[in-house]
Design an enzyme around this catalytic site. Structure first.
Site, PDB file in Angstrom:
ATOM      1  N   GLU A  10      22.557  12.529  10.495  1.00  0.00           N
ATOM      2  CA  GLU A  10      22.215  11.140  10.818  1.00  0.00           C
ATOM      3  C   GLU A  10      22.138  10.225   9.591  1.00  0.00           C
ATOM      4  O   GLU A  10      21.271   9.356   9.509  1.00  0.00           O
ATOM      5  CB  GLU A  10      20.899  11.096  11.599  1.00  0.00           C
ATOM      6  CG  GLU A  10      20.922  11.952  12.851  1.00  0.00           C
ATOM      7  CD  GLU A  10      19.585  12.003  13.570  1.00  0.00           C
ATOM      8  OE1 GLU A  10      18.709  11.170  13.267  1.00  0.00           O
ATOM      9  OE2 GLU A  10      19.419  12.881  14.437  1.00  0.00           O
ATOM     10  N   GLY A  48      17.546  17.347  13.793  1.00  0.00           N
ATOM     11  CA  GLY A  48      18.556  16.285  13.815  1.00  0.00           C
ATOM     12  C   GLY A  48      18.786  15.622  12.485  1.00  0.00           C
ATOM     13  O   GLY A  48      19.864  15.695  11.916  1.00  0.00           O
ATOM     14  N   TRP A  65       8.520   3.610  21.575  1.00  0.00           N
ATOM     15  CA  TRP A  65       8.583   3.261  20.163  1.00  0.00           C
ATOM     16  C   TRP A  65       9.264   1.916  19.931  1.00  0.00           C
ATOM     17  O   TRP A  65       9.714   1.599  18.832  1.00  0.00           O
ATOM     18  CB  TRP A  65       9.264   4.379  19.378  1.00  0.00           C
ATOM     19  CG  TRP A  65       8.417   5.618  19.372  1.00  0.00           C
ATOM     20  CD1 TRP A  65       7.180   5.778  19.931  1.00  0.00           C
ATOM     21  CD2 TRP A  65       8.743   6.868  18.779  1.00  0.00           C
ATOM     22  NE1 TRP A  65       6.716   7.052  19.723  1.00  0.00           N
ATOM     23  CE2 TRP A  65       7.651   7.745  19.019  1.00  0.00           C
ATOM     24  CE3 TRP A  65       9.841   7.337  18.072  1.00  0.00           C
ATOM     25  CZ2 TRP A  65       7.647   9.068  18.572  1.00  0.00           C
ATOM     26  CZ3 TRP A  65       9.835   8.654  17.621  1.00  0.00           C
ATOM     27  CH2 TRP A  65       8.742   9.500  17.868  1.00  0.00           C
ATOM     28  N   LEU A  71       0.828  -1.201   0.000  1.00  0.00           N
ATOM     29  CA  LEU A  71       0.000   0.000   0.000  1.00  0.00           C
ATOM     30  C   LEU A  71       0.867   1.257   0.000  1.00  0.00           C
ATOM     31  O   LEU A  71       0.599   2.207  -0.740  1.00  0.00           O
ATOM     32  CB  LEU A  71      -0.940  -0.001   1.199  1.00  0.00           C
ATOM     33  CG  LEU A  71      -1.929   1.162   1.256  1.00  0.00           C
ATOM     34  CD1 LEU A  71      -2.872   1.127   0.054  1.00  0.00           C
ATOM     35  CD2 LEU A  71      -2.731   1.144   2.558  1.00  0.00           C
ATOM     36  N   HIS A 102       5.853  17.547   8.034  1.00  0.00           N
ATOM     37  CA  HIS A 102       5.029  16.412   7.623  1.00  0.00           C
ATOM     38  C   HIS A 102       4.191  16.737   6.389  1.00  0.00           C
ATOM     39  O   HIS A 102       3.285  15.988   6.039  1.00  0.00           O
ATOM     40  CB  HIS A 102       4.132  15.969   8.780  1.00  0.00           C
ATOM     41  CG  HIS A 102       4.897  15.291   9.876  1.00  0.00           C
ATOM     42  ND1 HIS A 102       5.610  15.989  10.814  1.00  0.00           N
ATOM     43  CD2 HIS A 102       5.083  13.980  10.170  1.00  0.00           C
ATOM     44  CE1 HIS A 102       6.189  15.146  11.651  1.00  0.00           C
ATOM     45  NE2 HIS A 102       5.895  13.929  11.274  1.00  0.00           N
ATOM     46  N   GLU A 132       6.756  20.735  18.188  1.00  0.00           N
ATOM     47  CA  GLU A 132       5.888  20.961  17.038  1.00  0.00           C
ATOM     48  C   GLU A 132       4.945  22.117  17.333  1.00  0.00           C
ATOM     49  O   GLU A 132       4.344  22.179  18.395  1.00  0.00           O
ATOM     50  CB  GLU A 132       5.087  19.690  16.740  1.00  0.00           C
ATOM     51  CG  GLU A 132       4.074  19.849  15.624  1.00  0.00           C
ATOM     52  CD  GLU A 132       2.744  20.393  16.103  1.00  0.00           C
ATOM     53  OE1 GLU A 132       2.115  21.135  15.332  1.00  0.00           O
ATOM     54  OE2 GLU A 132       2.337  20.090  17.232  1.00  0.00           O
ATOM     55  N   CYS A 169       7.156  16.192  19.570  1.00  0.00           N
ATOM     56  CA  CYS A 169       6.371  16.569  18.394  1.00  0.00           C
ATOM     57  C   CYS A 169       5.043  15.835  18.355  1.00  0.00           C
ATOM     58  O   CYS A 169       4.881  14.762  18.932  1.00  0.00           O
ATOM     59  CB  CYS A 169       7.152  16.292  17.108  1.00  0.00           C
ATOM     60  SG  CYS A 169       7.628  14.577  16.861  1.00  0.00           S
TER      61      CYS A 169
END
Length: 772
Positions: A499, A447, A576, A26, A709, A680, A658
């Site tokens: 990064e 970052g 996470w 998807l 985003h 954010e 955020c």
């Protein structure tokens, strides 16, 4: 013990299933459509194939009633906004011109039109699009998607149950539209919304739906009497409809509390309740109200948010107790399986013994079917499954992975002093300003910089042996040099190395810590087409060697400007990941914090003057009930301070958060004692800056002026306008200028233009402040 068969045979069901497909088909189709490489017809066909595949897998596994309507191209709350006609005025022309493109414009925005605000779905890492409503909102029913997907399932010969976001939760998740008074309460629109739901329910009934599930997870939060009365009115009115399917009201993520007696008495046909973890209190509460006589109970006894195998005997005990509390008891996961990966069976790099501890969506459906069979036919019919489950649980409990004496001894020796900086913020700020010499309104980024296809290819080539370590590292050095050169040319004050060596902000660290496991195919949707692979936090945590010092030191050697050391904080490392469930979260957080403390201290020793420890999940992980907040915030803030308190006064500690609601944790943000926090703020129009000011937050802050985003490039004037709004709440000497979040998912052209505009905005406002 042999469980007695239920009076009515128990059946297994789920509330929702992962959407992406085994190979993220998807995601690839949608992103291909955005780039013009995939046609709309091809995208729609890919989606149909995925839905049918999911339903068939569930049916083949023994799931009696498959969910429909839970599938989404971007977000199920956005789908609900379309279903009830709550399209923002700025998007109406786009939706009218092309429904699919208009849908994605609401989600992502365009260069001309801003998207809907995005925030976390309760205390998960899934993001939903916040509905925008006002007193002039006119709702209109559009059940096209819901009816079509239900009929798709019927054509496969399946028993199906449409799933909708309930009207009360939908309104409670909404916000006042731009230009609407901030004190407007969307719940006042309930009487206007209910007829639209009635029309959708009638359409589904006409299509053949026997049951429809209405999800009301907002009712597990603390709710006022007025809100509970509104919910009671909603289900009194919907329950009284004559032309409707049977209604199953679903809650999950926590205990229902005061909402349970109201729902138990409502004229609906069934309740779906969570009986795991904090929601286990629903069992006693359900008994206290006399159960659900004459109604169906769907019992969520398998954790739908974590990946550990279920304790089948414990769940059967719970289910056996519930048999006396409803006319029919069916078995389900605690929530939609959207929050876990698809199949643990495809993981080839995990020790086979450890793999037996894991249950992804496919394995959880098997557990549900086993439990339903044991409940209906007696435990003798599942004796082999129970014996294997007992052995797997014992293997995990007794493993050396889960118990490291050295780690536990170090955590036990922590003192209060370990979690405190040696000087108060005011003294540290003086030392840091003298040491860093930054201008007013200093600019920085969060970052990460764009992870290009070339970088992803380089990592893949290293994994497969197509390139050697030396070649890969030279590629990383080149990327770091390019990122630093761009930042210096753009005029950014505090730099980052970008990064390029990191795959994910949690996984990168998890792969270097003991006690963590990484998956190869464990993808979970975070938002839209953004999927993450949460690592598995399986055992006690320690850091064998430095994780970031080499690349940060290399970057600092290339410039005279400060380069931030970048780490992921202990709460986010837990939130996470799929965290272990065999000890208190606070204990696990302290172990991770001690590993990060070693890294922070090594970065400082290597010359880093600015170190950022990100905690975007601090608010996300906040328990849903206020009575549970103090205990969580105590260990969460302690873990952050434990990570960061071993440095000198002149070393500036940053953190970042955020896409969450911060107003109710401002005191906790203060308690972190970070020198600078970035948050954010672009989509919410600097709301968080006002919240910090109302609290009297005394430290430095960078409310974002660039929404990363969305592919939109904010103009310099747009960023400057947000910055001026921020200055109304935060003094210039304490205000930073930065994007909302990291830039990993963005492309280089938009990143360059946006950051150049951000720096220009900072310069413009500096000039205004100086009066020159």
């Amino acid at each position: 013990m042999t469980a007695k068969p239920a009076a009515a045979a128990a059946r297994a069901t789920v509330y929702g299933y992962p959407r992406q497909g085994q190979h993220r088909e998807l995601k690839k189709a949608i992103e291909g459509y955005w780039k013009g490489r995939v046609t709309a017809d091809t995208l729609l066909e890919t989606a149909r194939d995925l839905r049918r595949s999911n339903w068939q897998q569930l049916a083949d596994a023994g799931i009696h009633e498959v969910p429909t309507g839970d599938f989404s191209y971007y977000d199920h709350v956005l789908d609900t906004s379309v279903m009830v006609g709550a399209v923002p005025d700025r998007h109406r022309d786009a939706v009218a011109a092309d429904a699919l493109d208009g849908y994605f414009a609401m989600a992502r925005g365009t260069q001309e039109v801003a998207p809907l605000e995005m925030t976390k779905w309760f205390d998960t890492n899934y993001h939903y699009l916040v509905p925008e409503l006002g007193p002039d909102t006119v709702f209109t029913a559009d059940s096209t998607k819901q009816v079509a997907e239900f009929k798709e399932a019927l054509t496969l010969g399946l028993t199906a149950r449409p799933v909708l976001v309930g009207p009360v939760t939908y309104l409670l998740l909404s916000k006042p539209a731009p230009g609407v008074a901030a004190d407007f309460e969307p719940l006042t629109l309930l009487d206007r919304l209910l007829p639209v739901y009635a029309e959708v329910l009638a359409d589904l009934r006409a299509a053949g739906a026997e049951w429809v599930q209405l999800d009301e997870p907002a009712l597990v939060q603390d709710r006022s009497p007025a809100e509970l009365n509104a919910a009671a009115r909603a289900y009194r009115d919907l329950g009284a409809l004559t032309d409707r399917p049977k209604l199953l009201i679903a809650s999950y993520f926590d205990r229902l509390g005061d909402a349970l007696p109201m729902l138990a008495k409502a004229p609906v046909d069934g309740l779906a309740l969570d009986f795991t973890d904090a929601a286990a209190a629903n069992l006693d509460a359900l008994a206290a109200v006399g159960g659900l006589p004459g109604k169906r109970l769907v019992a969520g006894v398998v954790n739908g948010r974590n990946i550990w195998i279920n304790d089948l005997e414990k769940s059967l005990t719970t289910l056996g107790t519930l048999l006396g509390l409803a006319d029919r008891v069916d078995v389900a996961a605690s929530c939609s399986l959207l929050h876990v990966p698809l199949d643990a069976g495809v993981e080839r790099d995990i020790d086979p013994q450890i793999a037996r501890w894991l249950a992804f969506a496919k394995q959880k459906t098997a557990e549900l079917v086993t439990l339903a069979r044991g409940l209906s036919q007696g435990t003798d019919t599942i004796a082999a499954e129970l014996a294997a489950n007992r052995a797997d649980l014992a293997s995990r409990a007794n493993s050396a992975i889960t118990h490291d004496p050295a780690v536990r001894a170090r955590a036990a020796a922590i003192t209060d002093a370990d979690g405190r900086r040696s000087a108060p913020y005011a003294d540290r700020a003086t030392a840091q300003r003298a040491h860093l010499g930054l201008p007013l309104l200093p600019t920085t980024t969060i970052g990460s910089f764009p992870q290009t296809a070339e970088l992803r290819t380089a990592r893949a080539d290293l994994r497969t042996g197509r390139t050697d370590t030396a070649g890969y590292e030279e590629r990383i050095k080149t990327e770091i040099r390019d990122v630093l050169a761009f930042q210096e040319k753009a005029g950014i004050d505090v730099l980052v190395h970008g990064e390029p060596e990191r795959n994910d902000m949690v996984q990168y660290f998890a792969e270097q810590l003991t006690g963590y496991l990484a998956t190869q195919h464990g993808w979970v949707q975070s938002y839209g087409t953004r999927y993450v692979r949460p690592p598995v936090l399986a055992g006690d945590i320690s850091r064998p060697e430095p994780m970031t010092v080499r690349w940060t030191t290399y970057a600092q050697s290339l410039t005279d400007r400060p380069v931030k050391g970048m780490l992921t904080g202990p709460v986010t490392m837990l939130a996470w990941s799929f965290v272990r469930d065999d000890q208190p979260l606070g204990d696990t957080a302290r172990q991770v914090a001690l590993a990060l403390r070693d890294e922070v201290n090594d970065l400082e020793t290597a010359g880093s003057s600015v170190i950022q420890v990100d905690e975007p999940a601090l608010r996300e992980t906040l328990p849903l009930r206020a009575t549970d907040h103090p205990a969580y915030l105590a260990w969460a803030t302690e873990a952050f301070r434990l990570s960061t308190s071993g440095v000198q006064d002149r070393t500036q500690i940053h953190t970042h958060m955020c896409y969450a609601e911060f107003g109710d944790i401002v005191q906790a943000i203060d308690d972190l004692d970070a020198d600078v926090i970035s948050l954010e703020a672009a989509r919410s129009h600097m709301q968080v800056a006002r919240e910090l000011a109302e609290h009297g937050y005394p430290r430095e802050a960078g409310p974002g002026v660039y929404d990363i985003h969305s592919p939109r490039v904010p103009s310099a004037e747009e960023a400057a306008a947000l910055l001026r709004t921020g200055l109304e709440a935060i003094p210039a000497e304490r205000l930073w200028v930065n994007p909302d979040c990291g830039l990993k998912t963005r492309g280089w052209p938009e990143t360059r233009a946006s950051l150049e505009n951000l720096v220009a905005a900072a310069r413009t406002v500096r000039t205004e402040l100086s009066g020159s």
